[in-house]
Design a protein around this motif. Structure first.
Motif, PDB file in Angstrom:
ATOM      1  N   ARG A   1      23.762  30.191  23.591  1.00 44.97           N
ATOM      2  CA  ARG A   1      22.881  31.222  24.144  1.00 44.97           C
ATOM      3  C   ARG A   1      21.427  30.916  23.794  1.00 44.97           C
ATOM      4  NH1 ARG A   1      25.487  37.124  22.514  1.00 44.97           N
ATOM      5  NH2 ARG A   1      27.233  37.179  23.998  1.00 44.97           N
ATOM      6  N   ARG A   2      21.201  30.623  22.536  1.00 45.07           N
ATOM      7  CA  ARG A   2      19.836  30.375  22.072  1.00 45.07           C
ATOM      8  C   ARG A   2      19.277  29.088  22.683  1.00 45.07           C
ATOM      9  NH1 ARG A   2      20.418  31.012  15.687  1.00 45.07           N
ATOM     10  NH2 ARG A   2      18.153  30.770  15.704  1.00 45.07           N
ATOM     11  N   THR A   3      20.116  28.068  22.779  1.00 44.29           N
ATOM     12  CA  THR A   3      19.678  26.800  23.373  1.00 44.29           C
ATOM     13  C   THR A   3      19.298  26.994  24.836  1.00 44.29           C
ATOM     14  OG1 THR A   3      21.069  25.522  21.868  1.00 44.29           O
ATOM     15  CG2 THR A   3      20.365  24.442  23.894  1.00 44.29           C
ATOM     16  N   ARG A   4      20.148  27.707  25.569  1.00 40.64           N
ATOM     17  CA  ARG A   4      19.897  27.916  26.994  1.00 40.64           C
ATOM     18  C   ARG A   4      18.638  28.763  27.206  1.00 40.64           C
ATOM     19  NH1 ARG A   4      23.767  28.197  31.121  1.00 40.64           N
ATOM     20  NH2 ARG A   4      24.994  26.788  29.817  1.00 40.64           N
ATOM     21  N   LEU A   5      18.505  29.829  26.415  1.00 44.62           N
ATOM     22  CA  LEU A   5      17.331  30.682  26.567  1.00 44.62           C
ATOM     23  C   LEU A   5      16.057  29.941  26.186  1.00 44.62           C
ATOM     24  CD1 LEU A   5      16.113  33.446  27.233  1.00 44.62           C
ATOM     25  CD2 LEU A   5      16.488  34.095  24.844  1.00 44.62           C
ATOM     26  N   SER A   6      16.122  29.161  25.125  1.00 45.45           N
ATOM     27  CA  SER A   6      14.929  28.448  24.639  1.00 45.45           C
ATOM     28  C   SER A   6      14.364  27.493  25.673  1.00 45.45           C
ATOM     29  CB  SER A   6      15.253  27.685  23.351  1.00 45.45           C
ATOM     30  OG  SER A   6      15.559  28.573  22.300  1.00 45.45           O
ATOM     31  N   ALA A   7      15.209  27.034  26.589  1.00 48.62           N
ATOM     32  CA  ALA A   7      14.767  26.078  27.597  1.00 48.62           C
ATOM     33  C   ALA A   7      14.073  26.743  28.778  1.00 48.62           C
ATOM     34  CB  ALA A   7      15.966  25.274  28.105  1.00 48.62           C
ATOM     35  N   HIS A   8      14.101  28.080  28.808  1.00 47.93           N
ATOM     36  CA  HIS A   8      13.522  28.791  29.936  1.00 47.93           C
ATOM     37  C   HIS A   8      12.018  28.973  29.762  1.00 47.93           C
ATOM     38  CE1 HIS A   8      12.930  31.779  33.088  1.00 47.93           C
ATOM     39  NE2 HIS A   8      14.110  31.438  33.547  1.00 47.93           N
ATOM     40  N   ARG A   9      11.317  29.051  30.882  1.00 49.97           N
ATOM     41  CA  ARG A   9       9.857  29.203  30.848  1.00 49.97           C
ATOM     42  C   ARG A   9       9.444  30.507  30.168  1.00 49.97           C
ATOM     43  NH1 ARG A   9       5.815  30.288  35.084  1.00 49.97           N
ATOM     44  NH2 ARG A   9       7.551  30.812  36.460  1.00 49.97           N
ATOM     45  N   ALA A  10      10.238  31.570  30.335  1.00 50.72           N
ATOM     46  CA  ALA A  10       9.918  32.835  29.679  1.00 50.72           C
ATOM     47  C   ALA A  10       9.921  32.672  28.163  1.00 50.72           C
ATOM     48  CB  ALA A  10      10.916  33.905  30.098  1.00 50.72           C
ATOM     49  N   ALA A  11      10.889  31.896  27.660  1.00 48.39           N
ATOM     50  CA  ALA A  11      10.961  31.652  26.219  1.00 48.39           C
ATOM     51  C   ALA A  11       9.766  30.840  25.742  1.00 48.39           C
ATOM     52  CB  ALA A  11      12.265  30.941  25.866  1.00 48.39           C
ATOM     53  N   GLU A  12       9.288  29.936  26.572  1.00 52.32           N
ATOM     54  CA  GLU A  12       8.103  29.161  26.199  1.00 52.32           C
ATOM     55  C   GLU A  12       6.895  30.076  26.028  1.00 52.32           C
ATOM     56  OE1 GLU A  12       7.606  26.194  29.169  1.00 52.32           O
ATOM     57  OE2 GLU A  12       9.480  25.134  28.677  1.00 52.32           O
ATOM     58  N   HIS A  13       6.767  31.070  26.904  1.00 54.02           N
ATOM     59  CA  HIS A  13       5.673  32.031  26.775  1.00 54.02           C
ATOM     60  C   HIS A  13       5.806  32.829  25.477  1.00 54.02           C
ATOM     61  CE1 HIS A  13       3.741  31.397  30.612  1.00 54.02           C
ATOM     62  NE2 HIS A  13       4.885  31.572  31.269  1.00 54.02           N
ATOM     63  N   CYS A  14       7.021  33.233  25.161  1.00 51.93           N
ATOM     64  CA  CYS A  14       7.249  33.996  23.931  1.00 51.93           C
ATOM     65  C   CYS A  14       6.941  33.148  22.696  1.00 51.93           C
ATOM     66  CB  CYS A  14       8.689  34.490  23.870  1.00 51.93           C
ATOM     67  SG  CYS A  14       9.109  35.733  25.114  1.00 51.93           S
ATOM     68  N   ALA A  15       7.360  31.901  22.722  1.00 54.54           N
ATOM     69  CA  ALA A  15       7.100  31.010  21.591  1.00 54.54           C
ATOM     70  C   ALA A  15       5.600  30.814  21.397  1.00 54.54           C
ATOM     71  CB  ALA A  15       7.792  29.670  21.818  1.00 54.54           C
ATOM     72  N   LEU A  16       4.886  30.599  22.489  1.00 55.36           N
ATOM     73  CA  LEU A  16       3.441  30.401  22.406  1.00 55.36           C
ATOM     74  C   LEU A  16       2.750  31.645  21.854  1.00 55.36           C
ATOM     75  CD1 LEU A  16       0.872  28.760  23.025  1.00 55.36           C
ATOM     76  CD2 LEU A  16       0.968  29.664  25.361  1.00 55.36           C
ATOM     77  N   SER A  17       3.141  32.821  22.334  1.00 60.76           N
ATOM     78  CA  SER A  17       2.510  34.059  21.872  1.00 60.76           C
ATOM     79  C   SER A  17       2.863  34.366  20.424  1.00 60.76           C
ATOM     80  CB  SER A  17       2.925  35.227  22.774  1.00 60.76           C
ATOM     81  OG  SER A  17       2.332  35.092  24.059  1.00 60.76           O
ATOM     82  N   SER A  18       4.079  34.042  20.011  1.00 60.32           N
ATOM     83  CA  SER A  18       4.441  34.284  18.613  1.00 60.32           C
ATOM     84  C   SER A  18       3.675  33.352  17.684  1.00 60.32           C
ATOM     85  CB  SER A  18       5.952  34.119  18.407  1.00 60.32           C
ATOM     86  OG  SER A  18       6.346  32.759  18.442  1.00 60.32           O
ATOM     87  N   HIS A  19       3.408  32.154  18.143  1.00 61.19           N
ATOM     88  CA  HIS A  19       2.591  31.211  17.362  1.00 61.19           C
ATOM     89  C   HIS A  19       1.167  31.737  17.241  1.00 61.19           C
ATOM     90  CE1 HIS A  19       1.597  27.397  15.535  1.00 61.19           C
ATOM     91  NE2 HIS A  19       0.648  27.173  16.440  1.00 61.19           N
ATOM     92  N   LEU A  20       0.667  32.304  18.334  1.00 58.43           N
ATOM     93  CA  LEU A  20      -0.668  32.907  18.326  1.00 58.43           C
ATOM     94  C   LEU A  20      -0.712  34.105  17.383  1.00 58.43           C
ATOM     95  CD1 LEU A  20      -3.503  32.906  19.696  1.00 58.43           C
ATOM     96  CD2 LEU A  20      -2.517  34.428  21.436  1.00 58.43           C
ATOM     97  N   LEU A  21       0.326  34.918  17.406  1.00 56.02           N
ATOM     98  CA  LEU A  21       0.403  36.071  16.506  1.00 56.02           C
ATOM     99  C   LEU A  21       0.394  35.635  15.051  1.00 56.02           C
ATOM    100  CD1 LEU A  21       0.874  39.184  16.194  1.00 56.02           C
ATOM    101  CD2 LEU A  21       3.336  38.685  16.291  1.00 56.02           C
ATOM    102  N   ASP A  22       1.054  34.547  14.768  1.00 54.73           N
ATOM    103  CA  ASP A  22       1.153  34.054  13.395  1.00 54.73           C
ATOM    104  C   ASP A  22      -0.204  33.638  12.829  1.00 54.73           C
ATOM    105  OD1 ASP A  22       3.367  33.222  11.346  1.00 54.73           O
ATOM    106  OD2 ASP A  22       1.987  31.509  11.407  1.00 54.73           O
ATOM    107  N   HIS A  23      -1.142  33.283  13.689  1.00 57.76           N
ATOM    108  CA  HIS A  23      -2.474  32.884  13.221  1.00 57.76           C
ATOM    109  C   HIS A  23      -3.142  34.015  12.450  1.00 57.76           C
ATOM    110  CE1 HIS A  23      -3.006  29.526  16.483  1.00 57.76           C
ATOM    111  NE2 HIS A  23      -2.114  29.222  15.554  1.00 57.76           N
ATOM    112  N   ALA A  24      -3.020  35.239  12.961  1.00 63.88           N
ATOM    113  CA  ALA A  24      -3.667  36.388  12.325  1.00 63.88           C
ATOM    114  C   ALA A  24      -2.730  37.137  11.394  1.00 63.88           C
ATOM    115  CB  ALA A  24      -4.205  37.338  13.394  1.00 63.88           C
ATOM    116  N   HIS A  25      -1.422  37.038  11.648  1.00 65.14           N
ATOM    117  CA  HIS A  25      -0.435  37.795  10.868  1.00 65.14           C
ATOM    118  C   HIS A  25       0.712  36.856  10.478  1.00 65.14           C
ATOM    119  CE1 HIS A  25      -2.492  41.530  11.933  1.00 65.14           C
ATOM    120  NE2 HIS A  25      -2.555  41.059  13.157  1.00 65.14           N
TER     121      HIS A  25
END
Length: 355
Positions: free
Chosen positions: A91-115
């Motif tokens: 499940r996690r592998t399949r979801l991680s390959a989706h473009r929506a997951a890429e957006h979430c990963a990018l935004s979570s990385h951005l969130l981590d910069h400040a928090h």
């Protein structure tokens, strides 16, 4: 409930917080979105851009120190190809390959910069597998670009399974998986709830507080979709109750799909959110949702949050009060044209003692 020192550890998010001391409070942020979660289906690219704008706005609040978790609504992204029948890993592998997951990963990385260490929780729906079989309703958590856990909705609403559309299937493993939890930087244990799972959160107070009849389709050991017996429903809900008793959470986050407008969320507030807090020893329950027509006019309206609700609340039936938990701060995010697009609220939550 089991005392903190008797708790079993939960996996994943998990490695980040190992050995972390439990702090006195949690800083959680909920994000309500103006618009629909489907019909029409939101564009993945536009939703990704909105998510980044939300995170940037949170990061820009210098007075919002040490945010630990940010919650988005159910169905914030809507994608194709169901994954519920797969193993947790697949499940996690399949979801991680989706473009929506890429957006979430990018935004979570951005969130981590400040928090640093903050968790981004996003509701993701997957379209029906066929005209007969429904898709998946997921709640996924990212930390610094990594998908750390993924939960699938376990408790369908009646409308999910009454034949008015493709029937939402449930799977046995989702009633007892530790993937339901994510550990925050403070060491607090967070329970991820997919929309109507909030009503399932009332199960520890007794079977009569959950809608077993809405569980109308399951996948058996042979991979066939069948109608469950009442005995199977009871057994699976018992697994869910045992999971919550063995791993008592400090906080529940509910990715709700949506309401037509503010003021139409009262039933959910009384019976879903406050009801779950009551059954789970008064822990804070916070929701995020789409509001189709208009956002709440202030941060204190349609809060979708409750805390310290007494168990007696569940015995009041239709007379259950709101027990609305007012946020500590918040603001409305506007788009380039100045129109509102999201209501962002921060809650400072004192951790209670489990008994």
């Amino acid at each position: 409930m089991i005392d903190d020192h008797d708790r079993e550890p939960v996996p994943d998010a998990q490695d980040h917080s190992e050995g972390a001391e439990r702090q006195a409070s949690i800083r959680a942020v909920s994000v309500c979105i103006l618009g629909y979660h489907r019909k029409p289906t939101p564009d993945v690219g536009l939703r990704g851009a909105l998510l980044r704008s939300i995170v940037k706005a949170i990061n820009a609040r210098d007075d919002w120190a040490s945010v630990e978790v940010v919650l988005l609504p159910g169905g914030f992204f809507r994608i194709a190809n169901p994954i519920g029948h797969l193993s947790d890993h697949d499940r996690r592998t399949r979801l991680s390959a989706h473009r929506a997951a890429e957006h979430c990963a990018l935004s979570s990385h951005l969130l981590d910069h400040a928090h640093p260490g903050a968790v981004l929780v996003v509701g993701i729906d997957i379209k029906p597998a066929s005209r007969r079989i429904g898709g998946d309703q997921l709640v996924a958590a990212w930390r610094d670009g990594e998908l750390v856990t993924l939960a699938r909705k376990t408790f369908p609403a009646d409308g999910d399974t009454n034949g008015s559309g493709p029937v939402y299937p449930v799977y046995k493993k989702d009633f007892a998986t530790k993937r339901r939890f994510v550990t925050l930087a403070s060491g607090a244990r967070c329970l991820l709830l997919g929309c109507y799972d909030a009503f399932g959160g009332r199960a520890p107070a007794g079977e009569r507080h959950v809608d077993l009849a809405a569980i109308r389709l399951i996948r058996d050991g042979d991979g066939k979709f069948v109608r469950p017996t009442h005995a199977i429903r009871r057994e699976w809900v018992s697994r869910w109750t045992n999971l919550l008793r063995r791993h008592p959470p400090d906080l529940g986050l509910v990715a709700i799909h949506g309401f037509v407008r503010p003021g139409m969320d009262g039933y959910w507030q009384r019976h879903g959110i406050a009801g779950a807090s009551a059954a789970l020893v008064g822990i804070p329950i916070i929701g995020a949702a789409h509001f189709n027509k208009a956002l709440p006019r202030s941060v204190n309206r349609s809060v979708l949050a409750a805390k310290d609700v007494p168990l007696s609340h569940l015995e009041l039936g239709p007379r259950r009060p709101l027990h609305a938990l007012i946020p500590d701060d918040g603001f409305t995010l506007t788009g380039e044209d100045g129109s509102p697009v999201a209501l962002i609220r921060r809650f400072n939550l004192a951790l209670g003692q489990k008994s």
